[in-house]
Scaffold this active site. Structure first.
Site, PDB file in Angstrom:
ATOM      1  N   THR A  97     -37.800 -16.347  28.957  1.00 44.93           N
ATOM      2  CA  THR A  97     -37.946 -16.273  27.499  1.00 44.93           C
ATOM      3  C   THR A  97     -36.699 -16.731  26.755  1.00 44.93           C
ATOM      4  O   THR A  97     -36.799 -17.358  25.690  1.00 44.93           O
ATOM      5  CB  THR A  97     -38.250 -14.804  27.096  1.00 44.93           C
ATOM      6  OG1 THR A  97     -39.514 -14.462  27.650  1.00 44.93           O
ATOM      7  CG2 THR A  97     -38.304 -14.623  25.604  1.00 44.93           C
ATOM      8  N   SER A 145     -42.486 -15.625  36.474  1.00 44.31           N
ATOM      9  CA  SER A 145     -43.674 -15.332  37.292  1.00 44.31           C
ATOM     10  C   SER A 145     -43.819 -16.371  38.404  1.00 44.31           C
ATOM     11  O   SER A 145     -44.491 -16.117  39.404  1.00 44.31           O
ATOM     12  CB  SER A 145     -44.948 -15.382  36.452  1.00 44.31           C
ATOM     13  OG  SER A 145     -44.742 -14.850  35.195  1.00 44.31           O
ATOM     14  N   ASP A 198     -39.490 -10.951  33.745  1.00 40.32           N
ATOM     15  CA  ASP A 198     -40.615 -10.366  34.499  1.00 40.32           C
ATOM     16  C   ASP A 198     -40.285 -10.098  35.964  1.00 40.32           C
ATOM     17  O   ASP A 198     -40.668  -9.067  36.505  1.00 40.32           O
ATOM     18  CB  ASP A 198     -41.851 -11.271  34.403  1.00 40.32           C
ATOM     19  CG  ASP A 198     -42.457 -11.246  33.003  1.00 40.32           C
ATOM     20  OD1 ASP A 198     -42.148 -10.310  32.241  1.00 40.32           O
ATOM     21  OD2 ASP A 198     -43.228 -12.167  32.671  1.00 40.32           O
TER      22      ASP A 198
HETATM   23  N1  ASP Z   1     -42.510 -14.347  31.125  1.00 43.85           N
HETATM   24  C1  ASP Z   1     -41.087 -14.377  30.877  1.00 43.85           C
HETATM   25  C2  ASP Z   1     -40.407 -14.624  32.210  1.00 43.85           C
HETATM   26  O1  ASP Z   1     -40.284 -13.731  32.989  1.00 43.85           O
HETATM   27  C3  ASP Z   1     -40.653 -13.095  30.274  1.00 43.85           C
HETATM   28  C4  ASP Z   1     -39.203 -13.018  29.918  1.00 43.85           C
HETATM   29  O2  ASP Z   1     -38.368 -13.822  30.270  1.00 43.85           O
HETATM   30  O3  ASP Z   1     -38.840 -12.049  29.197  1.00 43.85           O
HETATM   31  O4  ASP Z   1     -40.015 -15.731  32.476  1.00 43.85           O
END
Ligand code: ASP
Length: 335
Positions: free
Chosen positions: A12, A59, A90
């Site tokens: 993110t 992910s 994540d």
């Molecule tokens: N989906 C994002 C990731 O893990 C969530 C984040 O970075 O906060 O890459």
């Protein structure tokens, strides 16, 4: 002047809104940082930015990305005072756990961080997380893999992601914080890893067949029999409380015994974020003990998964994997 290396893997922190939701931004991360005045402050260490390609939502991070991060650090270990890994939240706790086994005898800090709100958006937590991580990476005080998030420095292999939307996203419920960043950064020197007196080494992990099975009321363990006894080489069994499983799961003992015969190690962890597995405390856990399951003690599932990958990648015989699983190798459990 201290010099640190920032490794941007995705997450993110560098994302923008796209047609299908947040996705990695197009602008090189070094340019984004250069455009934010705090990152050119003379109080900060000098830094280089290495950007992965492709950038990943965490992910999608697998064993091969863990090894890539490990190699990126290992190849530069003598060139920098410390490393900051920017990573999606994540699976950050898995990556930090894995790096703690991959990067052995660290004499430099490796601080994994990210953010809940992208750096390019208003109220982003990314800037503060990176700034403090950079200062910790240059502090000369830390000799281990940590997560820094929302003012807390946490041992990497003790961390769990606690919240999908709070800015205080990580904690280590079974271990005290290594440092707290308030007006200053207060380190808890007595619980930080000591500087090793043996040389740094990188141990790449292999893609071993590992599974995590969460016990739930009504679970029909026989449905899992074929994969536990034949397909997997390591299973983390997330049990109730101190390591308990339903008494009606009579087949579980023979499944665990057969699994071990076939070279599969079953590690018992708890679904509770604090406390420890204690096999045999309740009648509801003694069949696991008798069948030869390994106690994961107070390890997080994330650390147990990483440790299974590590021990299996070392090529140890199953007896040794079983023995080492219950030993503290790099701060991941209390014996
Ligand atoms: N989906 C994002 C990731 O893990 C969530 C984040 O970075 O906060 O890459």
């Amino acid at each position: 002047m201290k010099r640190i290396c920032i490794i941007y893997t995705g997450g993110t922190i560098g994302m923008e809104r796209g047609e299908n939701g947040y996705e990695p931004g197009k602008e090189p991360f070094a340019n984004i940082m250069a455009g934010i005045s705090d990152f050119v402050s003379p109080e900060l260490p000098e830094y280089d930015v290495i950007e992965f390609s492709p950038l990943l939502d965490s992910s999608d991070v697998t064993v091969s990305e863990w090894n890539l991060i490990g190699r990126t650090i290992s190849e530069r270990i003598d060139d920098y005072d410390g490393f900051v890994v920017l990573h999606g939240t994540d699976t950050m706790a898995y990556t930090a756990s894995a790096l703690s086994f991959i990067l052995q005898n660290l004499s430099k800090p490796v601080i994994v961080t990210g953010s809940q709100i992208p750096l390019c958006e208003i109220r982003s937590d990314g800037k503060d997380n990176i700034l403090a991580s950079m200062m910790i990476a240059a502090s000369g005080k830390v000799f281990e893999v940590c997560i820094f998030f929302a003012g807390k420095l946490i041992r990497g292999n003790r961390a769990i992601k606690m919240s999908a939307d709070s800015l205080i996203a990580f904690d280590s419920p079974n271990y005290p914080h290594l440092a707290d960043a308030g007006i200053g950064i207060r380190y808890r020197d007595s619980i930080l890893m000591k500087k090793p007196d043996i040389p740094f080494e990188m141990k790449a992990l292999m893609e071993e067949p590992i599974g995590v099975i969460k016990v739930f009321p009504g679970i029909q363990v026989d449905l899992f029999e074929p994969i536990i006894t034949r397909k997997l080489r390591g299973v983390v069994l997330e049990t109730f409380g101190a390591g308990n499983v339903p008494g009606y799961c009579k087949e579980l003992s023979s499944i665990i015994e057969k699994a071990y015969e076939n070279g599969n190690i079953v590690v018992v962890c708890s679904q509770c974020p604090t406390g420890t597995v204690s096999l045999g405390t309740y009648a509801a856990s003694s069949p696991l003990k008798k069948a030869g399951a390994v106690s994961g003690k107070n390890m997080t599932t994330e650390a147990a998964v990483a440790k299974l990958y590590y021990l299996l990648s070392c090529g140890y015989p199953k007896e040794k994997v079983k023995e080492l699983m219950e030993k503290d190798l790099c701060g991941e459990l209390d014996e």
